[in-house]
Motif scaffolding. Structure first.
Motif, PDB file in Angstrom:
ATOM      1  N   TYR A 151       0.837  -1.198   0.000  1.00  0.00           N
ATOM      2  CA  TYR A 151       0.000   0.000   0.000  1.00  0.00           C
ATOM      3  C   TYR A 151       0.872   1.249   0.000  1.00  0.00           C
ATOM      4  CZ  TYR A 151      -3.854  -3.101   1.174  1.00  0.00           C
ATOM      5  OH  TYR A 151      -4.792  -4.092   1.144  1.00  0.00           O
ATOM      6  N   GLY A 152       0.360   2.293  -0.613  1.00  0.00           N
ATOM      7  CA  GLY A 152       1.057   3.579  -0.616  1.00  0.00           C
ATOM      8  C   GLY A 152       0.120   4.662  -1.108  1.00  0.00           C
ATOM      9  N   GLU A 153       0.464   5.896  -0.798  1.00  0.00           N
ATOM     10  CA  GLU A 153      -0.364   7.009  -1.253  1.00  0.00           C
ATOM     11  C   GLU A 153      -0.271   7.142  -2.775  1.00  0.00           C
ATOM     12  OE1 GLU A 153      -0.419  10.733   0.765  1.00  0.00           O
ATOM     13  OE2 GLU A 153       0.151   9.800   2.665  1.00  0.00           O
ATOM     14  N   THR A 154      -1.330   7.664  -3.359  1.00  0.00           N
ATOM     15  CA  THR A 154      -1.351   7.872  -4.809  1.00  0.00           C
ATOM     16  C   THR A 154      -0.100   8.631  -5.224  1.00  0.00           C
ATOM     17  OG1 THR A 154      -3.754   7.935  -4.822  1.00  0.00           O
ATOM     18  CG2 THR A 154      -2.649   8.929  -6.701  1.00  0.00           C
ATOM     19  N   GLY A 158       3.576   2.435  -7.822  1.00  0.00           N
ATOM     20  CA  GLY A 158       3.517   2.332  -9.276  1.00  0.00           C
ATOM     21  C   GLY A 158       2.395   1.454  -9.768  1.00  0.00           C
ATOM     22  N   ASN A 159       1.172   1.948  -9.697  1.00  0.00           N
ATOM     23  CA  ASN A 159       0.058   1.144 -10.211  1.00  0.00           C
ATOM     24  C   ASN A 159      -0.486   1.755 -11.496  1.00  0.00           C
ATOM     25  OD1 ASN A 159      -1.550   3.270  -9.423  1.00  0.00           O
ATOM     26  ND2 ASN A 159      -2.582   2.201  -7.785  1.00  0.00           N
ATOM     27  N   GLY A 160      -1.510   1.153 -12.039  1.00  0.00           N
ATOM     28  CA  GLY A 160      -2.078   1.602 -13.299  1.00  0.00           C
ATOM     29  C   GLY A 160      -3.361   2.384 -13.135  1.00  0.00           C
ATOM     30  N   ASP A 161      -3.542   3.034 -12.015  1.00  0.00           N
ATOM     31  CA  ASP A 161      -4.732   3.828 -11.750  1.00  0.00           C
ATOM     32  C   ASP A 161      -4.729   5.072 -12.642  1.00  0.00           C
ATOM     33  OD1 ASP A 161      -6.371   5.915 -10.194  1.00  0.00           O
ATOM     34  OD2 ASP A 161      -6.734   4.091  -9.049  1.00  0.00           O
ATOM     35  N   TYR A 162      -5.891   5.471 -13.121  1.00  0.00           N
ATOM     36  CA  TYR A 162      -6.005   6.660 -13.980  1.00  0.00           C
ATOM     37  C   TYR A 162      -5.547   7.929 -13.257  1.00  0.00           C
ATOM     38  CZ  TYR A 162      -9.603   3.527 -15.976  1.00  0.00           C
ATOM     39  OH  TYR A 162     -10.302   2.461 -16.466  1.00  0.00           O
ATOM     40  N   GLU A 163      -5.746   7.951 -11.958  1.00  0.00           N
ATOM     41  CA  GLU A 163      -5.529   9.169 -11.179  1.00  0.00           C
ATOM     42  C   GLU A 163      -4.106   9.708 -11.277  1.00  0.00           C
ATOM     43  OE1 GLU A 163      -5.654  10.410  -6.506  1.00  0.00           O
ATOM     44  OE2 GLU A 163      -7.143   8.967  -7.185  1.00  0.00           O
ATOM     45  N   GLY A 164      -3.131   8.825 -11.304  1.00  0.00           N
ATOM     46  CA  GLY A 164      -1.745   9.280 -11.336  1.00  0.00           C
ATOM     47  C   GLY A 164      -1.430  10.152 -12.536  1.00  0.00           C
ATOM     48  N   SER A 183      -6.515  13.889   0.223  1.00  0.00           N
ATOM     49  CA  SER A 183      -5.169  13.643   0.738  1.00  0.00           C
ATOM     50  C   SER A 183      -5.135  12.273   1.404  1.00  0.00           C
ATOM     51  CB  SER A 183      -4.773  14.733   1.736  1.00  0.00           C
ATOM     52  OG  SER A 183      -5.664  14.720   2.831  1.00  0.00           O
ATOM     53  N   ARG A 184      -3.967  11.715   1.480  1.00  0.00           N
ATOM     54  CA  ARG A 184      -3.759  10.408   2.116  1.00  0.00           C
ATOM     55  C   ARG A 184      -4.640   9.312   1.531  1.00  0.00           C
ATOM     56  NH1 ARG A 184      -4.321  13.597   6.909  1.00  0.00           N
ATOM     57  NH2 ARG A 184      -2.347  14.556   7.341  1.00  0.00           N
ATOM     58  N   HIS A 185      -4.799   9.334   0.223  1.00  0.00           N
ATOM     59  CA  HIS A 185      -5.574   8.298  -0.458  1.00  0.00           C
ATOM     60  C   HIS A 185      -4.650   7.117  -0.741  1.00  0.00           C
ATOM     61  CE1 HIS A 185      -8.276   7.106  -4.114  1.00  0.00           C
ATOM     62  NE2 HIS A 185      -8.194   6.179  -3.206  1.00  0.00           N
ATOM     63  N   LEU A 186      -4.886   6.010  -0.063  1.00  0.00           N
ATOM     64  CA  LEU A 186      -4.042   4.836  -0.235  1.00  0.00           C
ATOM     65  C   LEU A 186      -4.445   4.045  -1.471  1.00  0.00           C
ATOM     66  CD1 LEU A 186      -3.532   3.311   3.326  1.00  0.00           C
ATOM     67  CD2 LEU A 186      -1.927   4.641   1.960  1.00  0.00           C
ATOM     68  N   GLN A 187      -3.436   3.644  -2.207  1.00  0.00           N
ATOM     69  CA  GLN A 187      -3.608   2.764  -3.360  1.00  0.00           C
ATOM     70  C   GLN A 187      -2.973   1.429  -3.004  1.00  0.00           C
ATOM     71  OE1 GLN A 187      -5.037   3.444  -6.327  1.00  0.00           O
ATOM     72  NE2 GLN A 187      -5.480   5.585  -5.985  1.00  0.00           N
ATOM     73  N   SER A 188      -3.320   0.402  -3.749  1.00  0.00           N
ATOM     74  CA  SER A 188      -2.734  -0.914  -3.503  1.00  0.00           C
ATOM     75  C   SER A 188      -2.043  -1.419  -4.758  1.00  0.00           C
ATOM     76  CB  SER A 188      -3.807  -1.904  -3.058  1.00  0.00           C
ATOM     77  OG  SER A 188      -4.765  -2.117  -4.076  1.00  0.00           O
ATOM     78  N   LEU A 189      -1.069  -2.292  -4.550  1.00  0.00           N
ATOM     79  CA  LEU A 189      -0.364  -2.946  -5.647  1.00  0.00           C
ATOM     80  C   LEU A 189      -0.098  -4.385  -5.222  1.00  0.00           C
ATOM     81  CD1 LEU A 189       1.071  -2.657  -8.422  1.00  0.00           C
ATOM     82  CD2 LEU A 189       3.176  -2.228  -7.118  1.00  0.00           C
ATOM     83  N   VAL A 190      -0.537  -5.313  -6.038  1.00  0.00           N
ATOM     84  CA  VAL A 190      -0.313  -6.722  -5.760  1.00  0.00           C
ATOM     85  C   VAL A 190       1.150  -7.049  -6.080  1.00  0.00           C
ATOM     86  CG1 VAL A 190      -0.894  -9.072  -6.490  1.00  0.00           C
ATOM     87  CG2 VAL A 190      -2.708  -7.367  -6.186  1.00  0.00           C
ATOM     88  N   VAL A 191       1.819  -7.701  -5.122  1.00  0.00           N
ATOM     89  CA  VAL A 191       3.206  -8.095  -5.352  1.00  0.00           C
ATOM     90  C   VAL A 191       3.374  -9.611  -5.437  1.00  0.00           C
ATOM     91  CG1 VAL A 191       4.195  -5.984  -4.414  1.00  0.00           C
ATOM     92  CG2 VAL A 191       3.753  -7.895  -2.882  1.00  0.00           C
ATOM     93  N   ALA A 192       2.368 -10.353  -4.969  1.00  0.00           N
ATOM     94  CA  ALA A 192       2.431 -11.819  -5.065  1.00  0.00           C
ATOM     95  C   ALA A 192       1.042 -12.386  -4.801  1.00  0.00           C
ATOM     96  CB  ALA A 192       3.425 -12.400  -4.058  1.00  0.00           C
ATOM     97  N   ARG A 193       0.893 -13.627  -5.203  1.00  0.00           N
ATOM     98  CA  ARG A 193      -0.334 -14.373  -4.897  1.00  0.00           C
ATOM     99  C   ARG A 193       0.017 -15.416  -3.839  1.00  0.00           C
ATOM    100  NH1 ARG A 193      -4.643 -16.942  -9.202  1.00  0.00           N
ATOM    101  NH2 ARG A 193      -6.025 -17.800  -7.618  1.00  0.00           N
ATOM    102  N   ARG A 194      -0.789 -15.496  -2.804  1.00  0.00           N
ATOM    103  CA  ARG A 194      -0.543 -16.447  -1.722  1.00  0.00           C
ATOM    104  C   ARG A 194      -0.946 -17.848  -2.165  1.00  0.00           C
ATOM    105  NH1 ARG A 194       0.636 -13.616   2.847  1.00  0.00           N
ATOM    106  NH2 ARG A 194      -0.311 -11.570   3.042  1.00  0.00           N
TER     107      ARG A 194
END
Length: 196
Positions: A151-154, A158-164, A183-194
């Motif tokens: 997780y990280g702020e927008t 490095g995700n593919g969200d339109y907002e960036g 402000s402080r809008h968290l985005q997510s990025l998948v790094v692995a599948r469990r």
């Protein structure tokens, strides 16, 4: 049957892709505006899911139109909805099934029922949203069980969200995006599948 799923690299679109992959051959699609923009983190997220990936270019003209709409409205919702609609329409030209990771309480992006019906009738595709019946808490539980997520702020992730790219386009016009986006809008990025 092939399903084209809009994929930002985040947990919602990843969960939707996992659900759809049970019944369809899923191809993940990330849309960017700038043809030079690469999305290595999103490619890595797709690889972690074990699903094929395509980067699609919506074009700088659409980005400019989105920024103009945002400035006219004074908030980003309509602009992001417009971009999302265009991305879905783009996929509908190639896939019989188009999906995304919108959830029950998502306000943006979101297509309303008449828009969905119109899309399906005119494009001859099915538009599916597997998470539409899921609330945020259940999506979080599923994500913790099935995915390793960062997780990280927008803008910091490095995700593919339109907002960036919309934020960057505002900056290029000399406009501070902070007054338009939370402000402080968290985005997510998948790094692995469990392993389950």
């Amino acid at each position: 049957m092939e399903a084209g799923v809009l994929f930002s690299g985040g947990k919602d679109s990843a969960l939707a892709a996992i659900m759809l992959a049970r019944d369809y051959g899923v191809e993940l699609n990330t849309c960017v505006f700038n043809p030079d923009r690469e999305v290595p983190e999103v490619r890595a997220a797709a690889a972690a899911l074990g699903l094929p990936f395509r980067r699609r270019v919506l074009g700088k003209d659409l980005l400019s139109e989105a920024v103009d709409l945002l400035l006219t409205c004074g908030y980003p919702n309509d602009a992001i909805d417009m971009v999302h609609r265009k991305a879905i329409e783009t996929l509908a030209t190639e896939y019989a099934v188009v999906g995304d990771g919108t959830r029950r309480e998502d306000r943006v992006p979101r297509l309303e029922r008449p828009e969905v019906q119109h899309l399906e009738m005119t494009a001859g595709c099915s538009y599916v949203r597997p998470l539409l019946g899921y609330g945020k808490a259940e999506v979080e539980r599923l994500a913790k069980r099935l995915l390793v997520v960062r997780y990280g702020e927008t803008g910091s992730i490095g995700n593919g969200d339109y907002e960036g790219e919309i934020r960057s386009a505002l900056c290029a016009r000399g406009i501070d995006p902070v007054s338009f986006f939370p402000s402080r809008h968290l985005q997510s990025l998948v790094v692995a599948r469990r392993e389950t």
